[in-house]
Design an enzyme around this catalytic site. Structure first.
Site, PDB file in Angstrom:
ATOM      1  N   ASP A  16      50.498  61.207  33.677  1.00  0.00           N
ATOM      2  CA  ASP A  16      49.906  60.080  34.426  1.00  0.00           C
ATOM      3  C   ASP A  16      49.706  60.495  35.880  1.00  0.00           C
ATOM      4  O   ASP A  16      49.950  61.644  36.235  1.00  0.00           O
ATOM      5  CB  ASP A  16      50.775  58.818  34.307  1.00  0.00           C
ATOM      6  N   HIS A  24      43.880  58.108  35.050  1.00  0.00           N
ATOM      7  CA  HIS A  24      45.325  58.375  35.092  1.00  0.00           C
ATOM      8  C   HIS A  24      45.624  59.875  35.069  1.00  0.00           C
ATOM      9  O   HIS A  24      46.572  60.321  34.423  1.00  0.00           O
ATOM     10  CB  HIS A  24      46.043  57.678  33.928  1.00  0.00           C
ATOM     11  N   GLU A  77      41.848  52.068  31.914  1.00  0.00           N
ATOM     12  CA  GLU A  77      41.777  51.929  33.375  1.00  0.00           C
ATOM     13  C   GLU A  77      41.052  53.112  34.032  1.00  0.00           C
ATOM     14  O   GLU A  77      41.647  53.870  34.789  1.00  0.00           O
ATOM     15  CB  GLU A  77      43.202  51.765  33.929  1.00  0.00           C
TER      16      GLU A  77
END
Ligand SMILES: [Zn+2]
Length: 391
Positions: A42, A108, A172
């Site tokens: 991440d 990410h 995202e």
């Protein structure tokens, strides 16, 4: 009973020791979970030891941590060694649990990009992140080098993790940098694509195709269903609710796992997601046809660790709510909630010395839920976080 009964652990934002993970594995095995989804990459760190790409091992360390109100001014993090990860794989296998590693992309990826800045649009220099959020630094799908490195890393994942599934993220992903990248715009024109959601799936589909060619199946977050061209061989993990594109994907033959965040995200406090709410989890989505309902493979609870840096707190957030998720996964959450509560002491005994949340906090009212959300917003949104989201 669903064939897929999963538990996600985020070992990036905060890590757990191998022994702490084994203790959790023992507990989920008692609850008949059969998938351990291990979030290993991440923005705030890279946790997978790589021999082919040793720069990634340095990307495990962030210079400091600033998660909401928790500021810790010291370097944090390391990779899990291949020996440690293999130990977890065999520990799980002995308990009938498959490990599903997650390499989250193309968003990410700040830790990856900090090691290989050439993979961001325009070769931008990227720093490893020190706080929570959704970041605009993402992989450039127009750069062939991106695939070369991603495939190389995945080859190493496949050696360590022998299971059927690999999670490749897809959540995202702000498209801002793709919009201003000449290479991305040129690529989109060549492909005749106008939407960025479809452009993202050109990337996802290439990864899916690569892994399918090696006998593995991909799981992706349901953000990807926004692009109509997502490869149907992928399984979507539904976490965002009221998402019509997900229902369309499932109704047209795509498979799915359910993790609606307001039921299954156990990092939220009990005030926000009380036990009675988790227990009421329905294993269908609005808009599914009878055929579509058959494409739900199972349920997964998640534990994200931005705000969980000690194992006792982690266990208390997980238990007893994880028991409620296991009941949904086993199709046993039909008996009245009050009767389910009576079963908990006996289940707790089977779980050994796992920490449980105080019983007084389990079941909350709507009023407490509102107060809980206010507390959540106050704690989580630091100045640095807000600046990142706006700029
Ligand atoms: Zn680009």
């Amino acid at each position: 009973m669903f064939e897929y009964r999963g538990f996600l652990l985020d070992s990036v934002r905060h890590m757990q020791s191998i022994d702490e993970i084994k203790k959790l594995i023992d507990a989920i095995a008692v609850l008949k979970f059969n998938k351990f989804h291990w979030h290993l990459t991440d923005d705030q760190g890279w946790r997978f030891e790589s021999e082919s790409f040793p720069e990634l091992n340095a990307a495990a360390v962030r210079p400091y941590s600033d998660f909401g109100k928790q500021y810790i001014d010291e370097p944090y993090g390391r990779v899990y060694t291949k020996a440690e990860m293999r130990e977890i794989v065999s520990y799980c296998a002995e308990r009938g649990i498959e490990v599903i590693p997650e390499f989250d992309m193309p968003g990410h990826t700040s830790s990856l990009l900090s090691a290989y800045p050439g993979l961001a649009c325009g070769g931008k220099e990227v720093k490893i992140k020190t706080h929570q959020g959704i970041f605009k630094d993402i992989l450039c799908p127009a750069n062939e080098k991106t695939y070369e490195i991603v495939f190389g890393i995945l080859d190493e994942f496949l050696e360590v993790f022998p299971g059927r599934y690999i999670h490749i993220g897809g959540d995202e992903t702000p498209h801002t940098q793709w919009e201003s990248c000449p290479d991305c715009r040129k690529k989109m024109k060549e492909l005749g694509i106008t939407g960025f959601a479809e452009y993202q799936n050109v990337f996802m589909n290439r990864i899916i195709d690569y892994l399918e060619g090696r006998g593995r199946h991909c799981i992706v977050w349901n953000d990807t269903a926004k692009g109509k061209n997502l490869d149907k061989r992928a399984i979507i993990q539904y976490w965002k609710e009221h998402n019509k594109p997900s229902a369309d994907f499932i109704n047209s033959g795509g498979k799915a796992i359910l993790s609606p965040f307001s039921y299954c995200y156990l990092d939220y406090d009990y005030e926000i997601t009380p036990l009675n709410r988790v227990y009421s989890l329905k294993t269908v989505l609005p808009g599914l046809t009878e055929e579509g309902k058959k494409n739900i493979l199972g349920v997964e609870a998640t534990l994200w660790t931005e705000y969980i840096d000690d194992i006792t707190r982690l266990e208390k957030l997980a238990f007893p709510r994880l028991i409620a998720v296991s009941k949904a996964a086993l199709g046993e959450n039909k008996k009245p909630y009050k009767e389910f509560l009576l079963d908990i002491p006996e289940i707790k005994n089977q779980l050994g010395d796992i920490a449980f949340a105080d019983e007084k906090t389990w079941t909350e009212s709507r009023l407490a839920m509102i107060a809980g959300w206010l507390k959540f917003v106050k704690r989580n949104y630091s100045g640095e976080y807000i600046k990142e989201q706006i700029l």
